[in-house]
Write a protein that holds these residues in place. Structure first.
Motif, mmCIF file in Angstrom:
data_model
loop_
_atom_site.group_PDB
_atom_site.id
_atom_site.type_symbol
_atom_site.label_atom_id
_atom_site.label_comp_id
_atom_site.label_asym_id
_atom_site.label_seq_id
_atom_site.Cartn_x
_atom_site.Cartn_y
_atom_site.Cartn_z
ATOM 1 N N GLY A 107 -89.183 43.689 5.724
ATOM 2 C CA GLY A 107 -87.828 43.751 6.243
ATOM 3 C C GLY A 107 -87.527 42.740 7.318
ATOM 4 O O GLY A 107 -86.360 42.564 7.684
ATOM 5 N N GLU A 108 -88.540 42.056 7.836
ATOM 6 C CA GLU A 108 -88.280 41.092 8.907
ATOM 7 C C GLU A 108 -87.634 39.823 8.364
ATOM 8 O O GLU A 108 -87.933 39.366 7.259
ATOM 9 N N LEU A 109 -86.793 39.270 9.199
ATOM 10 C CA LEU A 109 -86.005 38.091 8.856
ATOM 11 C C LEU A 109 -86.264 37.015 9.901
ATOM 12 O O LEU A 109 -86.222 37.287 11.104
ATOM 13 N N ILE A 110 -86.553 35.794 9.460
ATOM 14 C CA ILE A 110 -86.677 34.684 10.403
ATOM 15 C C ILE A 110 -85.279 34.329 10.891
ATOM 16 O O ILE A 110 -84.373 34.082 10.084
ATOM 17 N N THR A 111 -85.100 34.289 12.202
ATOM 18 C CA THR A 111 -83.799 33.904 12.755
ATOM 19 C C THR A 111 -83.802 32.489 13.323
ATOM 20 O O THR A 111 -82.762 31.825 13.337
ATOM 21 N N ALA A 112 -84.954 32.016 13.796
ATOM 22 C CA ALA A 112 -85.014 30.676 14.382
ATOM 23 C C ALA A 112 -86.453 30.228 14.567
ATOM 24 O O ALA A 112 -87.383 31.043 14.561
ATOM 25 N N VAL A 113 -86.624 28.938 14.721
ATOM 26 C CA VAL A 113 -87.880 28.346 15.184
ATOM 27 C C VAL A 113 -87.588 27.705 16.528
ATOM 28 O O VAL A 113 -86.607 26.970 16.668
ATOM 29 N N GLU A 114 -88.422 27.995 17.521
ATOM 30 C CA GLU A 114 -88.212 27.461 18.868
ATOM 31 C C GLU A 114 -89.350 26.529 19.256
ATOM 32 O O GLU A 114 -90.526 26.876 19.126
ATOM 33 N N ILE A 115 -88.973 25.357 19.731
ATOM 34 C CA ILE A 115 -89.939 24.398 20.271
ATOM 35 C C ILE A 115 -89.900 24.524 21.786
ATOM 36 O O ILE A 115 -88.822 24.389 22.388
ATOM 37 N N PRO A 116 -91.024 24.797 22.432
ATOM 38 C CA PRO A 116 -90.997 24.938 23.887
ATOM 39 C C PRO A 116 -90.734 23.602 24.575
ATOM 40 O O PRO A 116 -90.933 22.530 23.980
ATOM 41 N N ALA A 117 -90.290 23.660 25.820
ATOM 42 C CA ALA A 117 -90.073 22.444 26.597
ATOM 43 C C ALA A 117 -91.371 21.648 26.682
ATOM 44 O O ALA A 117 -92.452 22.223 26.847
ATOM 45 N N GLN A 118 -91.269 20.347 26.534
ATOM 46 C CA GLN A 118 -92.426 19.460 26.594
ATOM 47 C C GLN A 118 -92.306 18.538 27.803
ATOM 48 O O GLN A 118 -91.205 18.226 28.258
ATOM 49 N N PRO A 119 -93.428 18.081 28.349
ATOM 50 C CA PRO A 119 -93.363 17.122 29.465
ATOM 51 C C PRO A 119 -92.707 15.829 29.017
ATOM 52 O O PRO A 119 -92.865 15.416 27.866
ATOM 53 N N ARG A 120 -91.974 15.220 29.897
ATOM 54 C CA ARG A 120 -91.255 13.984 29.592
ATOM 55 C C ARG A 120 -91.736 12.859 30.492
ATOM 56 O O ARG A 120 -92.128 13.099 31.618
ATOM 57 N N PRO A 121 -91.700 11.619 29.971
ATOM 58 C CA PRO A 121 -91.254 11.195 28.649
ATOM 59 C C PRO A 121 -92.269 11.585 27.568
ATOM 60 O O PRO A 121 -93.459 11.675 27.834
ATOM 61 N N LEU A 122 -91.759 11.814 26.361
ATOM 62 C CA LEU A 122 -92.595 12.230 25.239
ATOM 63 C C LEU A 122 -92.367 11.281 24.072
ATOM 64 O O LEU A 122 -91.240 11.075 23.639
ATOM 65 N N ARG A 123 -93.452 10.696 23.606
ATOM 66 C CA ARG A 123 -93.396 9.875 22.403
ATOM 67 C C ARG A 123 -93.933 10.711 21.249
ATOM 68 O O ARG A 123 -94.953 11.393 21.404
ATOM 69 N N SER A 124 -93.276 10.640 20.101
ATOM 70 C CA SER A 124 -93.769 11.428 18.978
ATOM 71 C C SER A 124 -93.409 10.785 17.651
ATOM 72 O O SER A 124 -92.492 9.958 17.568
ATOM 73 N N GLY A 125 -94.134 11.176 16.605
ATOM 74 C CA GLY A 125 -93.846 10.666 15.274
ATOM 75 C C GLY A 125 -94.699 11.342 14.225
ATOM 76 O O GLY A 125 -95.681 12.032 14.536
ATOM 77 N N TYR A 126 -94.329 11.138 12.961
ATOM 78 C CA TYR A 126 -94.996 11.789 11.834
ATOM 79 C C TYR A 126 -95.354 10.754 10.785
ATOM 80 O O TYR A 126 -94.538 9.907 10.415
ATOM 81 N N LEU A 127 -96.574 10.821 10.302
ATOM 82 C CA LEU A 127 -97.057 9.931 9.248
ATOM 83 C C LEU A 127 -97.509 10.761 8.063
ATOM 84 O O LEU A 127 -98.257 11.732 8.222
ATOM 85 N N LYS A 128 -97.068 10.373 6.879
ATOM 86 C CA LYS A 128 -97.418 11.081 5.650
ATOM 87 C C LYS A 128 -98.035 10.104 4.667
ATOM 88 O O LYS A 128 -97.436 9.088 4.314
ATOM 89 N N VAL A 129 -99.246 10.425 4.211
ATOM 90 C CA VAL A 129 -99.944 9.599 3.235
ATOM 91 C C VAL A 129 -99.942 10.348 1.905
ATOM 92 O O VAL A 129 -100.385 11.500 1.832
ATOM 93 N N ARG A 130 -99.476 9.690 0.851
ATOM 94 C CA ARG A 130 -99.321 10.362 -0.441
ATOM 95 C C ARG A 130 -99.536 9.376 -1.576
ATOM 96 O O ARG A 130 -99.583 8.166 -1.360
ATOM 97 N N ASP A 131 -99.654 9.878 -2.775
ATOM 98 C CA ASP A 131 -99.940 9.032 -3.925
ATOM 99 C C ASP A 131 -98.785 8.112 -4.281
ATOM 100 O O ASP A 131 -99.003 7.027 -4.829
ATOM 101 N N ARG A 132 -97.572 8.547 -4.014
ATOM 102 C CA ARG A 132 -96.405 7.714 -4.261
ATOM 103 C C ARG A 132 -95.436 7.919 -3.104
ATOM 104 O O ARG A 132 -95.481 8.923 -2.410
#
Length: 326
Positions: free
Chosen positions: A207-232
């Motif tokens: 019966g539970e329902l997801i209402t949100a995803v929360e990201i906590p405050a992070q120290p600043r300045p913050l550099r970030s990024g995502y890399l994905k390696v795949r077959d195509r």
């Protein structure tokens, strides 16, 4: 497709009540409907929650970020606040699925999506996740895309979400609403490793329902990024991926958040890599040294041993992209 009932709700209390009666929530439908067509999933009742007021992206009182469960992936990726404060999230979303799917799929649905293991989706194959006690065909079958971290003798299927890797790295939490009210679950505890119960994938109660995803405050300045390696390059799931967020001050790494995807039964946090980075100055040598710890505890299978080295190289490359070198 097997017969099922369909209910559309417009408020969260009605949704929770319907879910408590055994209804399965559906919004964008980009995963569940596919599984129903393939008869992998056979829900007796669907609860359409697309009209619920869970589509806001807001800043929290402590400076974090709250993303409503029904925010579409494309909208979250394009949001100015997400793009400027957490590029790792927007990049992970933009590297997911296709543009058409991102226009329909929701954040809540994305983190709840089920594995892309071919044996799970083949109803003639043994799969403990689909049918507990039937066995795991992947263990002795073709397992090139399967997990090297977090697996068990019951299941070695990877979790397919890209944005979940970013949420894991940033130590997000999942907000839930259920029959007993609201509660918050750390993202690290929300997605469950298979262990002896691979059919139980989430720490979500009936019966539970997801209402949100929360990201906590992070120290600043913050550099970030995502890399994905795949077959195509287009519309393919990760062989490996890396979500990296670094806080540098005075030329020194003061905080590091790193997680990997495509290699674990859940998005895999890399605390050993993080610890090795803290207090040091960026350098090509540091990125390589830290990434050597990315595959700690790995248990590769017959066809996916290459993922051990690929994971290390993926993490090192993304550390270099985000942190730079001197």
């Amino acid at each position: 497709m097997f017969p099922f009932s369909y209910t559309k709700v417009s408020d969260t209390s009605a949704a929770v009540a319907a879910g408590q009666r055994g209804g399965r929530y559906v919004a964008g439908g980009t995963t569940l409907v596919d599984l129903m067509r393939e008869t992998v999933e056979r829900p007796e009742a669907l609860v359409d929650i697309a009209a619920l007021p869970l589509r806001d992206i807001t800043t929290t009182a402590n400076g974090g970020l709250r993303i409503g469960a029904l925010v579409r992936m494309a909208d979250a990726a394009a949001d100015r606040t997400v793009r400027t404060t957490y590029p790792v999230v927007s990049e992970a979303l933009e590297l997911s699925a296709s543009a058409q799917l991102r226009n329909m799929a929701t954040i809540g649905g994305n983190i709840m999506q089920r594995t892309r293991c071919t044996y799970f989706r083949d109803v003639t194959a043994a799969c403990n996740k689909r049918q507990p006690g039937s066995g795991c065909a992947a263990l002795e079958g073709f397992n090139r895309t399967h997990a090297i971290l977090g697996g068990s003798d019951q299941c070695v299927a990877t979790h397919p979400s890209d944005v979940a890797v970013a949420f894991a790295a940033l130590e997000a939490t999942v907000r839930l609403l259920g029959p007993n009210g609201e509660r918050t679950v750390p993202f690290a505890d929300f997605l469950l490793q298979p262990g002896a119960t691979p059919d139980r994938e989430h720490a979500i109660q009936r019966g539970e329902l997801i209402t949100a995803v929360e990201i906590p405050a992070q120290p600043r300045p913050l550099r970030s990024g995502y890399l994905k390696v795949r077959d195509r390059q287009s519309y393919e799931f990760a062989l490996t991926s890396a979500a990296v967020a670094l806080h540098l001050q005075g030329g020194v790494i003061r905080a590091a958040k790193v997680a990997a995807g495509g290699v674990g039964t859940v998005p895999w946090k890399l605390p050993a890599v993080e610890r090795h980075l803290i207090g040091k100055r960026p350098s090509a040598a540091l990125w390589t040294e830290a990434a050597e710890r990315a595959a700690d505890g790995a248990s590769p299978l017959t066809h996916n041993r290459f993922k051990v080295e690929l994971l290390k190289r993926t993490v090192a490359r993304q550390l270099r992209v985000v942190g730079g070198t001197r």
